[in-house]
Design an enzyme around this catalytic site. Structure first.
Site, PDB file in Angstrom:
ATOM      1  N   HIS A 271     -10.004  -9.571   6.616  1.00  0.00           N
ATOM      2  CA  HIS A 271      -8.637  -9.187   6.242  1.00  0.00           C
ATOM      3  C   HIS A 271      -8.589  -7.721   5.845  1.00  0.00           C
ATOM      4  O   HIS A 271      -9.618  -7.114   5.543  1.00  0.00           O
ATOM      5  CB  HIS A 271      -8.186 -10.041   5.055  1.00  0.00           C
ATOM      6  CG  HIS A 271      -9.030  -9.829   3.839  1.00  0.00           C
ATOM      7  ND1 HIS A 271     -10.194 -10.539   3.611  1.00  0.00           N
ATOM      8  CD2 HIS A 271      -8.920  -8.959   2.809  1.00  0.00           C
ATOM      9  CE1 HIS A 271     -10.750 -10.114   2.496  1.00  0.00           C
ATOM     10  NE2 HIS A 271      -9.994  -9.147   1.975  1.00  0.00           N
TER      11      HIS A 271
ATOM     12  N   THR B  57      -6.866  -5.801   2.885  1.00  0.00           N
ATOM     13  CA  THR B  57      -6.114  -6.008   1.630  1.00  0.00           C
ATOM     14  C   THR B  57      -5.012  -4.961   1.515  1.00  0.00           C
ATOM     15  O   THR B  57      -5.240  -3.776   1.765  1.00  0.00           O
ATOM     16  CB  THR B  57      -7.058  -5.839   0.413  1.00  0.00           C
ATOM     17  OG1 THR B  57      -8.170  -6.726   0.575  1.00  0.00           O
ATOM     18  CG2 THR B  57      -6.360  -6.145  -0.902  1.00  0.00           C
TER      19      THR B  57
ATOM     20  N   HIS C  15      -8.483  -0.730   5.380  1.00  0.00           N
ATOM     21  CA  HIS C  15      -9.752  -1.062   6.036  1.00  0.00           C
ATOM     22  C   HIS C  15      -9.961  -2.567   6.066  1.00  0.00           C
ATOM     23  O   HIS C  15      -9.247  -3.312   5.373  1.00  0.00           O
ATOM     24  CB  HIS C  15     -10.911  -0.435   5.236  1.00  0.00           C
ATOM     25  CG  HIS C  15     -11.075  -1.100   3.914  1.00  0.00           C
ATOM     26  ND1 HIS C  15     -10.284  -0.801   2.826  1.00  0.00           N
ATOM     27  CD2 HIS C  15     -11.897  -2.113   3.507  1.00  0.00           C
ATOM     28  CE1 HIS C  15     -10.625  -1.575   1.810  1.00  0.00           C
ATOM     29  NE2 HIS C  15     -11.596  -2.386   2.197  1.00  0.00           N
TER      30      HIS C  15
ATOM     31  N   THR D  24     -13.192  -5.014   5.337  1.00  0.00           N
ATOM     32  CA  THR D  24     -14.599  -5.110   4.939  1.00  0.00           C
ATOM     33  C   THR D  24     -15.316  -6.029   5.921  1.00  0.00           C
ATOM     34  O   THR D  24     -14.878  -7.156   6.159  1.00  0.00           O
ATOM     35  CB  THR D  24     -14.719  -5.685   3.506  1.00  0.00           C
ATOM     36  OG1 THR D  24     -14.098  -4.776   2.603  1.00  0.00           O
ATOM     37  CG2 THR D  24     -16.172  -5.893   3.098  1.00  0.00           C
TER      38      THR D  24
HETATM   39  P1  2AM Z   1     -11.658  -5.216   0.152  1.00  0.00           P
HETATM   40  O1  2AM Z   1     -10.206  -5.200   0.408  1.00  0.00           O
HETATM   41  O2  2AM Z   1     -12.279  -3.888   0.233  1.00  0.00           O
HETATM   42  O3  2AM Z   1     -12.413  -6.155   1.018  1.00  0.00           O
HETATM   43  C1  2AM Z   1     -11.140  -9.692  -3.518  1.00  0.00           C
HETATM   44  O4  2AM Z   1     -11.905  -8.949  -4.367  1.00  0.00           O
HETATM   45  C2  2AM Z   1     -10.542  -8.846  -2.417  1.00  0.00           C
HETATM   46  O5  2AM Z   1      -9.635  -7.873  -2.957  1.00  0.00           O
HETATM   47  C3  2AM Z   1     -11.541  -8.076  -1.600  1.00  0.00           C
HETATM   48  O6  2AM Z   1     -11.135  -8.185  -0.277  1.00  0.00           O
HETATM   49  C4  2AM Z   1     -11.460  -6.665  -2.150  1.00  0.00           C
HETATM   50  O7  2AM Z   1     -11.893  -5.625  -1.368  1.00  0.00           O
HETATM   51  C5  2AM Z   1      -9.992  -6.580  -2.532  1.00  0.00           C
HETATM   52  N1  2AM Z   1      -9.705  -5.607  -3.622  1.00  0.00           N
HETATM   53  C6  2AM Z   1      -8.876  -4.557  -3.511  1.00  0.00           C
HETATM   54  N2  2AM Z   1      -8.759  -3.929  -4.675  1.00  0.00           N
HETATM   55  C7  2AM Z   1      -9.534  -4.554  -5.565  1.00  0.00           C
HETATM   56  C8  2AM Z   1      -9.843  -4.340  -6.940  1.00  0.00           C
HETATM   57  N3  2AM Z   1      -9.288  -3.339  -7.629  1.00  0.00           N
HETATM   58  N4  2AM Z   1     -10.712  -5.174  -7.518  1.00  0.00           N
HETATM   59  C9  2AM Z   1     -11.275  -6.181  -6.803  1.00  0.00           C
HETATM   60  N5  2AM Z   1     -11.012  -6.433  -5.508  1.00  0.00           N
HETATM   61  C10 2AM Z   1     -10.151  -5.630  -4.889  1.00  0.00           C
END
Ligand code: 2AM
Length: 400
Positions: free
Chosen positions: A229, A231, A309, A311
């Site tokens: 995904h 985010t 992005h 991950t």
């Molecule tokens: P990602 O988007 O880089 O993969 C759960 O932790 C998800 O929320 C993950 O997909 C994570 O990273 C995203 N995420 C985005 N901001 C975050 C934050 N401040 N703290 C934790 N996770 C975050």
């Protein structure tokens, strides 16, 4: 029903998965669990049946009414759900449907947790959909509309649990299964090729790998998200400041459960993470929070959407959130004209080395991936192994 009421009801049914062609196609290529949520009589069952009708052979509707489960505040699950849950589990396990529709009040957090766990286990993206009928919270009207003949008192007891919107751990664009499988394959091929690249082996010190013969990037990035995904907003179920405001944004309300095609422009690898850089369109940028870049790099200035992005994998003890930080590091180096070495063509593009073990492959042709914009409601930290994850390949996949 009055003309006004009937119009409002029709308006309420216009969810993208019923009327938006791109969404309908994408849903057919995804694994989706639709959780209809609302008071008895609010219009859930009508919507559930319409969705089932639209997707016919691919869909399976589970209605609590059909299992004689009366909507009520329960102190514990007294086994009312056991037959329904058995059948639901079987349906998921045997891949009988790629669209599972659950029609129930879904007012109870414990019940929802169970369903979110199931969705995770079987790799479903969850869509929580509430009917938008004008009477959805009007207990006086609902009393005459609900076939359970719940009293005003009973409805008023249920109402507080359903008034507040359910906020996810995070909102984002979730890849359709076909495109997720393809992107995982591309990511693996890229890691294999990069790992075998002579120049990469010369810069191994940042990876803490001393023996270049023991290098296996697939093992190094062993953790990967359960569903790939991008985010948009991390909410922590509403604990993060600004998450309620984000959920209330017009663009988010309209975009929720809608399909979007994301464009991937580059793949990158650092000693901490590997990911895909996403270039958001104007429309997609409306779903991007203003502070997304500042949230992780408050002192720097980046164009809106720079952190977007997917991950693909993280090294041991590294959290997913690091991938976006790593991407911004690349962009910062690009902005400041930092040192980078051009190693020419590789795999699907051009490979560049920046510094401290940071590699970026700029794709000669953007990769398009179909997604559904939704929320992730389950527990944090669910990851899948890089290789051998149990998945279904849907027949409608095209070659990327
Ligand atoms: P990602 O988007 O880089 O993969 C759960 O932790 C998800 O929320 C993950 O997909 C994570 O990273 C995203 N995420 C985005 N901001 C975050 C934050 N401040 N703290 C934790 N996770 C975050």
């Amino acid at each position: 029903m009055s003309t006004q009421a009937s119009k409002d009801n029709t308006e309420g049914q216009k969810v993208p998965l019923l009327v938006d062609d791109h969404t309908v196609t994408t849903v057919r290529e995804s694994k989706i669990m639709v959780i209809l949520r609302g008071l008895p009589g609010s219009g859930k069952s009508t919507m559930a049946k319409e969705i089932e009708q639209k997707y016919k052979d691919n869909a399976h509707l589970f209605s609590a009414d059909n299992y004689n489960i009366k909507p009520a505040i329960r102190t514990s699950d007294g086994g009312e759900y056991s037959i329904m849950d058995d059948e639901l589990h079987k349906c998921c396990d045997r891949h009988e449907a790629n669209l599972v529709i659950l029609d129930d009040t879904h007012h109870d957090r414990d019940r929802l947790e169970k369903l979110f766990d199931l969705a995770n286990q079987f790799h479903f993206t969850v869509l929580v959909i509430e009917p938008k009928t004008l009477w959805k919270l009007d207990c006086g009207q609902l009393k005459d509309r609900n076939h359970w003949k719940l009293s005003l008192e009973e409805l008023k007891n249920l109402r507080p649990t359903l008034e507040k919107e359910l906020l996810p751990l995070y909102f984002g664009w979730f890849l359709a299964q076909c495109d997720e499988d393809k992107l995982r394959k591309i990511s693996q091929e890229f890691l294999e090729q990069l790992g075998a690249f002579k120049a990469f082996k010369k810069h191994l010190q940042s990876y803490g790998i001393e023996d270049k013969h023991k290098l296996n990037l697939l093992k190094y990035f062993a953790k990967t998200p359960n569903i790939l995904h991008c985010t948009s907003k991390y909410c922590d179920y509403g604990k993060v400041v600004g998450s309620e405001e984000y959920a209330q944004m017009e663009a988010v309300k309209k975009g929720y459960s809608r399909a979007y095609t994301l464009h991937i422009t580059a793949l990158f690898v650092t000693p901490r993470t590997t990911g895909a850089q996403v270039e958001l369109t104007e429309e997609q940028l409306h779903l991007w929070p203003l502070d997304a870049e500042k949230e992780v790099m408050p002192k720097d200035n980046f164009p809106k959407g720079s952190r977007a992005h997917i991950t693909l994998g993280t090294a041991a003890d590294i959290q997913d959130v690091q991938t976006g930080v790593d991407l911004l590091e690349f962009i910062k180096l690009q902005q400041t004209g930092g040192e980078k070495e051009d190693f020419g063509e590789m795999y699907r593009g051009k490979i560049h080395y920046y510094e401290n073990g940071m590699w970026m492959l700029t794709l000669s042709r953007k990769i398009e991936v179909k997604t559904i914009f939704s929320g992730y409601y389950g527990k944090p930290g669910v990851t899948a192994p890089q290789q051998g994850s149990k998945k279904v390949f849907l027949p409608t996949c095209e070659i990327m």
